[in-house]
Design an enzyme around this catalytic site. Structure first.
Site, PDB file in Angstrom:
ATOM      1  N   HIS A  37       0.823  -1.210   0.000  1.00  0.00           N
ATOM      2  CA  HIS A  37       0.000   0.000   0.000  1.00  0.00           C
ATOM      3  C   HIS A  37       0.861   1.266   0.000  1.00  0.00           C
ATOM      4  O   HIS A  37       2.053   1.234   0.350  1.00  0.00           O
ATOM      5  CB  HIS A  37      -0.920   0.013   1.229  1.00  0.00           C
ATOM      6  N   GLU A  78      -2.611  -6.972   7.115  1.00  0.00           N
ATOM      7  CA  GLU A  78      -1.402  -6.689   7.892  1.00  0.00           C
ATOM      8  C   GLU A  78      -1.303  -7.635   9.088  1.00  0.00           C
ATOM      9  O   GLU A  78      -2.302  -8.206   9.552  1.00  0.00           O
ATOM     10  CB  GLU A  78      -1.455  -5.224   8.376  1.00  0.00           C
TER      11      GLU A  78
END
Length: 334
Positions: free
Chosen positions: A126, A210
Site C-alpha cells: 500500500h 497486515e
C-alpha cells in the site's frame, strides 16, 4: 521416468464432481497419494502417445509376418516369429518407450501449466499511510482504519501508471487486503490505470491483511514489544493480543492454496495483482519460494507502492523479477 509413467498408468481416471467435470480426482495408490492427470486433454494426449507407439509396433509385426510368409514358412511358424519380434522389441526398447511416453506427458503438463496460469503475479505494498509517519495514531485509530497520506495517494497513482505501462490491454484480477490503506491504494491504482470493467475482477481477501499487533496500541508498550521482538526473532515473536510472523505465514499458505486452485479449475485472467502489506508480501514470497526463516530475516519490507513482479516461466513456475533489498547487518551475521 518409469516412476512418473507408473503414476499415470496406475491412476484410475474418475471424472470429478466439480462443475464442468474437467478435472480428475486424487487417486490413492497402495503406498502413496499422487496427483493424476488434471484435464481431459492431458488424458487424451497420453492415449494418443500409446496409440502412436502401438501403431509402430503393429506395423513392425506386420512387416515381420510378411517377410516370413514370403520365405515360404508356414503360417504358424511365421506367427511364432512375430511373437518373438514383439518380445524382443519390448525387452530392447522398453526404457525408450517408457521414456517417450513420460516425456510426452511431461511436455503436455508443462504446456497445460503455462496455459492455465497468469503471465504475472504482481505484489504491491500500500501507499504511505498516516501510521507510517505518526505511530501514535494507533492508540486512537484501529490499524484497519488507518488511511493514506496525500503522498501515499500520489504513490498509488504512479503505481497505477507503471501497471498500465507493463500490462497494456491485458486482463487483471485484483486481490486486496480489507484494510483501509490497501483499499484506498487499490482504488487510486484503478483510477490511474483507467481500465474498463470488462478487463478486471476484484476480490477482497482478509488473509493478506497486515500482521495483527493487538488492538489499540499504546506507544510505550509497542516500543517494549519491539525490543523483545528483536531479541526473540521477528518470525516467531507474538505481539500481546496479536499475531506472530508464523501466524501470518500460515495465512499466506492458505492464500496460495486458493490461488493454486484458481490456476487449475478456472480460466485465469492474464495477470494477478495483490495489494497488501510489507510483512505479508515477504511471507507470501517466503512461502512460494520456500525460503528459510533465516533468509526471511535478511529481507527488508518493500517500499510503499513498490511493484514486486513474479514472471511466468516455461515450466509453469514463477521467477522473482524484482528482488527485495537485504539487510546487510543481518546478512553478514548469519
Amino acid at each position: 521416468q518409469n516412476k512418473e509413467v507408473h503414476r499415470y498408468l496406475s491412476a484410475s481416471f474418475m471424472q470429478s464432481t466439480r462443475p464442468g467435470g474437467e478435472a480428475f480426482r486424487r487417486v490413492s495408490l497402495t503406498r502413496t497419494t499422487v496427483r493424476p492427470l488434471r484435464t481431459r486433454h492431458e488424458a487424451s494426449h497420453l492415449r494418443h502417445a500409446y496409440t502412436r507407439a502401438g501403431t509402430a509396433v503393429g506395423a513392425g509385426g506386420a512387416l515381420v509376418l510378411a517377410i516370413a510368409l514370403a520365405s515360404d514358412l508356414s503360417l504358424a511358424l511365421a506367427l511364432h516369429f512375430v511373437w518373438l519380434y514383439w518380445i524382443a522389441l519390448a525387452l530392447v526398447f522398453r526404457k525408450s518407450l517408457m521414456g517417450l511416453i513420460s516425456s510426452t506427458v511431461a511436455a503436455e503438463r508443462r504446456r497445460q501449466l503455462k496455459s492455465t496460469r497468469p503471465k504475472r503475479i504482481i505484489l504491491i505494498r500500500h501507499g504511505q499511510s498516516k501510521g507510517n509517519v505518526d505511530t501514535d495514531i494507533y492508540q486512537r485509530v484501529p490499524d484497519n482504519q488507518v488511511p493514506l497520506t496525500e503522498l501515499g495517494k500520489r504513490q498509488a497513482y504512479v503505481a497505477g501508471q507503471k501497471l498500465k505501462e507493463m500490462l497494456g490491454e491485458e486482463t487483471v484480477r485484483f486481490f486486496v487486503s480489507p484494510y483501509q490503506r490497501s483499499q484506498q491504494t487499490f482504488k487510486v491504482i484503478l483510477k490511474s490505470m483507467a481500465i474498463p470493467k470488462s478487463k478486471y475482477s476484484y476480490r477482497e481477501d482478509p488473509r493478506i491483511r497486515e500482521q495483527d499487533w493487538g488492538n489499540f496500541q499504546v506507544p510505550e508498550h509497542v516500543r517494549e514489544a519491539m525490543k523483545q521482538r528483536r531479541k526473540f526473532g521477528q518470525f516467531y515473536f507474538r505481539f500481546p493480543h496479536g499475531e506472530s510472523g508464523a501466524d501470518v505465514y500460515d495465512r499466506c499458505d492458505s492464500f496460495w492454496s486458493s490461488i493454486n486452485r484458481e490456476f487449475e479449475y478456472r480460466h485465469c485472467l492474464e495477470n494477478f495483482v495483490l495489494v497488501s502489506h510489507g510483512i505479508t508480501i515477504r511471507m507470501l514470497l517466503m512461502r512460494y519460494f520456500k525460503w528459510s526463516v533465516d533468509e526471511f530475516h535478511q529481507l527488508w519490507n518493500p517500499e510503499n507502492c513498490q511493484l514486486i513482479v513474479l514472471e511466468l516461466q516455461e515450466d509453469g513456475s514463477y521467477r522473482l523479477e524484482s528482488p527485495l533489498q537485504r539487510n546487510p547487518v543481518v546478512a553478514c551475521s548469519t
